[in-house]
Motif scaffolding. Structure first.
Motif, PDB file in Angstrom:
ATOM      1  N   THR A 213       0.940  -1.146  -0.150  1.00 51.55           N
ATOM      2  CA  THR A 213      -0.117   0.053  -0.026  1.00 51.55           C
ATOM      3  C   THR A 213       0.696   1.312   0.005  1.00 51.55           C
ATOM      4  OG1 THR A 213      -0.017   0.328   2.478  1.00 51.55           O
ATOM      5  CG2 THR A 213      -1.663  -1.302   1.535  1.00 51.55           C
ATOM      6  N   PRO A 214       0.330   2.386  -0.582  1.00 53.28           N
ATOM      7  CA  PRO A 214       1.278   3.503  -0.443  1.00 53.28           C
ATOM      8  C   PRO A 214       2.049   3.708   1.069  1.00 53.28           C
ATOM      9  CG  PRO A 214      -0.817   4.050  -1.747  1.00 53.28           C
ATOM     10  CD  PRO A 214      -1.086   2.868  -0.905  1.00 53.28           C
ATOM     11  N   SER A 215       1.262   3.560   2.137  1.00 56.34           N
ATOM     12  CA  SER A 215       1.908   3.768   3.356  1.00 56.34           C
ATOM     13  C   SER A 215       2.902   2.981   3.768  1.00 56.34           C
ATOM     14  CB  SER A 215       0.641   3.801   4.553  1.00 56.34           C
ATOM     15  OG  SER A 215       0.331   2.527   4.681  1.00 56.34           O
ATOM     16  N   ARG A 216       2.728   1.729   3.148  1.00 59.78           N
ATOM     17  CA  ARG A 216       3.928   0.768   3.430  1.00 59.78           C
ATOM     18  C   ARG A 216       5.214   0.989   2.642  1.00 59.78           C
ATOM     19  NH1 ARG A 216      -0.090  -4.665   3.492  1.00 59.78           N
ATOM     20  NH2 ARG A 216      -0.786  -4.650   5.670  1.00 59.78           N
ATOM     21  N   PHE A 217       4.991   1.629   1.390  1.00 59.41           N
ATOM     22  CA  PHE A 217       6.124   1.918   0.868  1.00 59.41           C
ATOM     23  C   PHE A 217       6.789   3.010   1.627  1.00 59.41           C
ATOM     24  CE2 PHE A 217       3.821   0.439  -2.961  1.00 59.41           C
ATOM     25  CZ  PHE A 217       4.651  -0.408  -3.675  1.00 59.41           C
ATOM     26  N   ILE A 218       6.156   3.982   2.219  1.00 58.34           N
ATOM     27  CA  ILE A 218       6.908   4.956   2.807  1.00 58.34           C
ATOM     28  C   ILE A 218       7.558   4.368   4.318  1.00 58.34           C
ATOM     29  CG2 ILE A 218       6.566   7.162   4.074  1.00 58.34           C
ATOM     30  CD1 ILE A 218       6.419   7.391   1.086  1.00 58.34           C
ATOM     31  N   LEU A 219       6.840   3.413   4.886  1.00 54.95           N
ATOM     32  CA  LEU A 219       7.265   2.908   6.141  1.00 54.95           C
ATOM     33  C   LEU A 219       8.599   1.877   5.846  1.00 54.95           C
ATOM     34  CD1 LEU A 219       4.022   2.375   7.856  1.00 54.95           C
ATOM     35  CD2 LEU A 219       5.871   3.797   8.582  1.00 54.95           C
ATOM     36  N   ARG A 220       8.390   1.264   4.478  1.00 55.59           N
ATOM     37  CA  ARG A 220       9.665   0.551   4.051  1.00 55.59           C
ATOM     38  C   ARG A 220      10.994   1.100   4.108  1.00 55.59           C
ATOM     39  NH1 ARG A 220      10.269  -1.102  -1.340  1.00 55.59           N
ATOM     40  NH2 ARG A 220       9.612   1.239  -1.877  1.00 55.59           N
ATOM     41  N   ASN A 221      10.839   2.446   3.727  1.00 60.78           N
ATOM     42  CA  ASN A 221      12.030   3.303   3.480  1.00 60.78           C
ATOM     43  C   ASN A 221      13.033   3.656   4.569  1.00 60.78           C
ATOM     44  OD1 ASN A 221      11.276   3.299   0.809  1.00 60.78           O
ATOM     45  ND2 ASN A 221      10.565   5.538   0.880  1.00 60.78           N
ATOM     46  N   ARG A 222      12.319   3.495   5.910  1.00 62.69           N
ATOM     47  CA  ARG A 222      13.084   3.456   7.086  1.00 62.69           C
ATOM     48  C   ARG A 222      14.015   2.601   7.354  1.00 62.69           C
ATOM     49  NH1 ARG A 222       9.157   0.320   8.848  1.00 62.69           N
ATOM     50  NH2 ARG A 222       9.166  -0.549  10.745  1.00 62.69           N
ATOM     51  N   VAL A 223      13.442   1.384   6.886  1.00 62.02           N
ATOM     52  CA  VAL A 223      14.243   0.063   6.919  1.00 62.02           C
ATOM     53  C   VAL A 223      15.500   0.239   6.104  1.00 62.02           C
ATOM     54  CG1 VAL A 223      14.419  -2.464   6.879  1.00 62.02           C
ATOM     55  CG2 VAL A 223      12.218  -1.334   7.749  1.00 62.02           C
ATOM     56  N   ILE A 224      15.373   0.645   4.820  1.00 66.90           N
ATOM     57  CA  ILE A 224      16.396   0.805   3.979  1.00 66.90           C
ATOM     58  C   ILE A 224      17.474   1.581   4.550  1.00 66.90           C
ATOM     59  CG2 ILE A 224      17.099   1.603   1.603  1.00 66.90           C
ATOM     60  CD1 ILE A 224      14.492   0.835   0.666  1.00 66.90           C
ATOM     61  N   ALA A 225      16.875   3.036   5.077  1.00 67.99           N
ATOM     62  CA  ALA A 225      17.873   3.811   5.622  1.00 67.99           C
ATOM     63  C   ALA A 225      18.589   3.368   6.926  1.00 67.99           C
ATOM     64  CB  ALA A 225      16.976   5.032   6.123  1.00 67.99           C
ATOM     65  N   ALA A 226      17.839   2.456   8.016  1.00 74.66           N
ATOM     66  CA  ALA A 226      18.519   2.149   8.976  1.00 74.66           C
ATOM     67  C   ALA A 226      19.637   0.859   8.731  1.00 74.66           C
ATOM     68  CB  ALA A 226      17.470   1.592   9.953  1.00 74.66           C
ATOM     69  N   LEU A 227      19.159  -0.042   7.641  1.00 73.14           N
ATOM     70  CA  LEU A 227      20.013  -1.054   7.538  1.00 73.14           C
ATOM     71  C   LEU A 227      21.713  -0.938   6.943  1.00 73.14           C
ATOM     72  CD1 LEU A 227      19.377  -4.185   7.523  1.00 73.14           C
ATOM     73  CD2 LEU A 227      19.009  -4.032   4.895  1.00 73.14           C
ATOM     74  N   THR A 228      21.599   0.456   6.547  1.00 75.28           N
ATOM     75  CA  THR A 228      22.898   0.758   5.397  1.00 75.28           C
ATOM     76  C   THR A 228      23.739   1.734   6.091  1.00 75.28           C
ATOM     77  OG1 THR A 228      21.435   2.140   4.189  1.00 75.28           O
ATOM     78  CG2 THR A 228      21.583   0.123   3.468  1.00 75.28           C
ATOM     79  N   ARG A 229      24.906   1.885   5.642  1.00 77.71           N
ATOM     80  CA  ARG A 229      25.850   2.875   6.100  1.00 77.71           C
ATOM     81  C   ARG A 229      25.508   4.294   5.771  1.00 77.71           C
ATOM     82  NH1 ARG A 229      31.983   1.448   6.883  1.00 77.71           N
ATOM     83  NH2 ARG A 229      31.891  -0.734   7.862  1.00 77.71           N
ATOM     84  N   GLY A 230      24.986   4.401   4.664  1.00 77.05           N
ATOM     85  CA  GLY A 230      24.440   5.576   4.090  1.00 77.05           C
ATOM     86  C   GLY A 230      23.650   5.236   2.535  1.00 77.05           C
ATOM     87  N   THR A 231      22.914   6.528   2.482  1.00 76.17           N
ATOM     88  CA  THR A 231      21.799   6.289   1.218  1.00 76.17           C
ATOM     89  C   THR A 231      22.405   7.244   0.078  1.00 76.17           C
ATOM     90  OG1 THR A 231      19.968   5.981   2.679  1.00 76.17           O
ATOM     91  CG2 THR A 231      19.489   6.952   0.497  1.00 76.17           C
ATOM     92  N   VAL A 232      22.326   7.044  -1.018  1.00 74.94           N
ATOM     93  CA  VAL A 232      22.637   7.764  -2.280  1.00 74.94           C
ATOM     94  C   VAL A 232      21.282   8.048  -3.168  1.00 74.94           C
ATOM     95  CG1 VAL A 232      23.862   7.985  -4.486  1.00 74.94           C
ATOM     96  CG2 VAL A 232      24.988   6.631  -2.540  1.00 74.94           C
ATOM     97  N   VAL A 233      20.959   9.050  -3.284  1.00 74.48           N
ATOM     98  CA  VAL A 233      19.852   9.527  -4.129  1.00 74.48           C
ATOM     99  C   VAL A 233      20.042   9.969  -5.375  1.00 74.48           C
ATOM    100  CG1 VAL A 233      17.747  10.681  -3.983  1.00 74.48           C
ATOM    101  CG2 VAL A 233      18.634  10.160  -1.819  1.00 74.48           C
ATOM    102  N   VAL A 234      19.594   9.207  -6.484  1.00 71.69           N
ATOM    103  CA  VAL A 234      19.822   9.441  -7.885  1.00 71.69           C
ATOM    104  C   VAL A 234      18.429   9.730  -8.472  1.00 71.69           C
ATOM    105  CG1 VAL A 234      20.653   8.242 -10.042  1.00 71.69           C
ATOM    106  CG2 VAL A 234      21.560   7.405  -8.001  1.00 71.69           C
ATOM    107  N   GLU A 235      18.531  10.913  -8.718  1.00 72.12           N
ATOM    108  CA  GLU A 235      17.032  11.727  -9.367  1.00 72.12           C
ATOM    109  C   GLU A 235      16.082  11.361  -8.411  1.00 72.12           C
ATOM    110  OE1 GLU A 235      17.409  11.972 -13.975  1.00 72.12           O
ATOM    111  OE2 GLU A 235      16.715  10.326 -13.200  1.00 72.12           O
ATOM    112  N   ALA A 236      15.473  12.595  -7.841  1.00 74.35           N
ATOM    113  CA  ALA A 236      14.187  12.444  -7.040  1.00 74.35           C
ATOM    114  C   ALA A 236      13.502  13.969  -7.115  1.00 74.35           C
ATOM    115  CB  ALA A 236      14.608  12.179  -5.806  1.00 74.35           C
ATOM    116  N   ALA A 237      12.514  13.715  -7.508  1.00 77.98           N
ATOM    117  CA  ALA A 237      11.374  15.180  -7.721  1.00 77.98           C
ATOM    118  C   ALA A 237      11.211  15.616  -5.971  1.00 77.98           C
ATOM    119  CB  ALA A 237      10.352  15.101  -8.279  1.00 77.98           C
ATOM    120  N   TYR A 238      10.784  16.746  -5.740  1.00 81.51           N
ATOM    121  CA  TYR A 238      10.489  17.365  -4.221  1.00 81.51           C
ATOM    122  C   TYR A 238       9.466  16.450  -3.751  1.00 81.51           C
ATOM    123  CZ  TYR A 238      12.418  21.852  -5.563  1.00 81.51           C
ATOM    124  OH  TYR A 238      13.180  22.858  -5.882  1.00 81.51           O
ATOM    125  N   ARG A 239       8.681  15.756  -4.374  1.00 81.67           N
ATOM    126  CA  ARG A 239       7.652  14.757  -3.765  1.00 81.67           C
ATOM    127  C   ARG A 239       8.052  13.458  -3.956  1.00 81.67           C
ATOM    128  NH1 ARG A 239       2.918  15.981  -1.241  1.00 81.67           N
ATOM    129  NH2 ARG A 239       1.918  14.122  -2.162  1.00 81.67           N
TER     130      ARG A 239
END
Length: 382
Positions: A213-239
């Motif tokens: 669901t849309p909310s589950r995608f957003i909540l999933r992202n915290r796991v990606i952030a916490a699991l890793t040493r760093g996050t690289v963003v390649v192209e992203a709009a304001y939203r």
């Protein structure tokens, strides 16, 4: 309580409670999985902090939960359920506090804990440009070649390109899904996600068969952030969900990086906003590894190409600079322009002629076509 009983209670809870529910996280911290599961299963006790309607909703979900069936279904699909306290549990997920996962469903053979120790998230736009796909793929391959695990969300666009780059380099990659790991999503990435499960890991908080669901995608992202040493963003709009991952990484004290794009591109606007803050600009895997890696993992020094005129000694360089393009000058004027004597100027002119920079024309000297091309290229790069 045995480890298997704890696992059974937590498998029950992930079917009842949505990912990242901090109220349930507080219940677990204060009372433990057995008591929380017992209350939700209807032993007569009521847990604090939620409305009557919310409690009724949780109880309705609990009535349909069958953790033994979920664990059996997981085993049949080659999936294991990893809980806090297990040897495979990545300790960095505990940084999420009460919002940390109740448990993780894991497909694939490697140890999640070991892989997470040297991992980097590469995330970005689903509807990315060719440039974004190229950069994500190149970063994925470069990081994998350097022994880093590439973590992303398995989505179209940047996520898929990062995974494919790592796989193509024969490296390690982890897909964090917002649904059951036995139900690849998006459907168009079924083959990719199955390949990741064979060569790497596919993980998620949701039990077998559960849908995104849309909310589950957003909540999933915290796991990606916490699991890793760093996050690289390649192209992203304001939203963009990728920015949610980056901001979660910043809150957790992880490194946050961005790949710049054209100033006129709306798909790079969110990245540029990050770079105006605390994010670090990166352009390749070497720069990412330098930031998140151990001491000594340095990116190579960057400089422009070395031109033939760069190799001249300073005196010869001044004589060459005194000659205008397309016009011959007598040695007296060349010496005056170079700020030296006529004898020194003549000596350097003959040296420059041997190197193909100048030629005689009557009593004067002029630049060769080769020298003019070299000078034109150099000036064009300024």
């Amino acid at each position: 309580m045995s480890g298997e009983e704890e696992r059974l209670h937590r498998a029950f809870l992930v079917r009842v409670v949505e990912p990242g529910d901090e109220i349930c996280g507080r219940w677990l911290r204060e009372s433990g999985a057995e008591e929380v599961a017992g209350c939700l299963a209807g032993d007569g006790r009521r847990l604090p902090g939620v409305t009557d309607a919310r409690w009724a909703g949780l109880r309705a979900r609990a009535e349909r939960a069958d953790p033994r069936r979920d664990l059996a279904t997981a085993r049949d699909s080659g999936t294991r359920f990893v809980c806090p306290g297990d040897s495979e549990w990545p300790g960095q997920l505990d940084d999420l506090g009460d919002a940390k996962p109740i448990g993780l469903w894991v497909r694939g053979l490697p140890s999640l804990r070991i892989w997470a120790l040297r991992s980097v998230a590469v995330v970005g736009a689903r509807a990315c440009t060719e440039y974004g796909a190229h950069m994500a793929s190149t970063l994925g391959a470069g990081l994998a070649e350097r022994g880093w695990v590439v973590v992303s969300g398995g989505a179209y666009g940047v996520d898929g390109a990062a995974h494919r780059g790592a796989l193509g380099a024969g490296g390690a990659t982890v897909a964090v899904l917002a649904c059951g790991v036995d139900r690849p999503y998006p459907r168009g990435h079924t083959q990719l996600i199955n390949r990741i499960a064979e060569q790497g890991l596919v993980i998620g908080e949701l039990p077998p068969g559960d849908h995104p669901t849309p909310s589950r995608f957003i909540l999933r992202n915290r796991v990606i952030a916490a699991l890793t040493r760093g996050t690289v963003v390649v192209e992203a709009a304001y939203r963009s969900g990728a920015l949610v991952t980056a901001r979660a990484a910043q809150r957790l004290g992880r490194f946050t990086m961005g790949v710049p794009g054209p100033a006129s591109s709306g798909l790079s606007a969110g990245v540029h906003e990050l770079l105006r803050g605390d994010a670090v600009l990166v352009t390749d895997a070497a720069e990412v590894a330098e930031l998140v890696g151990d001491m000594g993992e340095l990116a190579p020094a960057r400089r422009g190409p070395v031109l033939p005129r760069d190799l001249l000694d300073p005196a010869a360089g001044r004589v060459l600079a005194a000659l205008p393009a397309g016009k011959a000058l007598p040695r007296q004027e060349i010496a005056r322009g170079a700020g030296t004597t006529e004898d020194e100027a003549v000596a350097k002119l003959y040296e420059l002629r041997s190197l193909g920079f100048v030629e005689r024309q009557g009593d004067g000297w002029k630049l060769t076509r080769q020298a003019m091309r070299s000078i034109g290229t150099d000036q064009g790069s300024c």
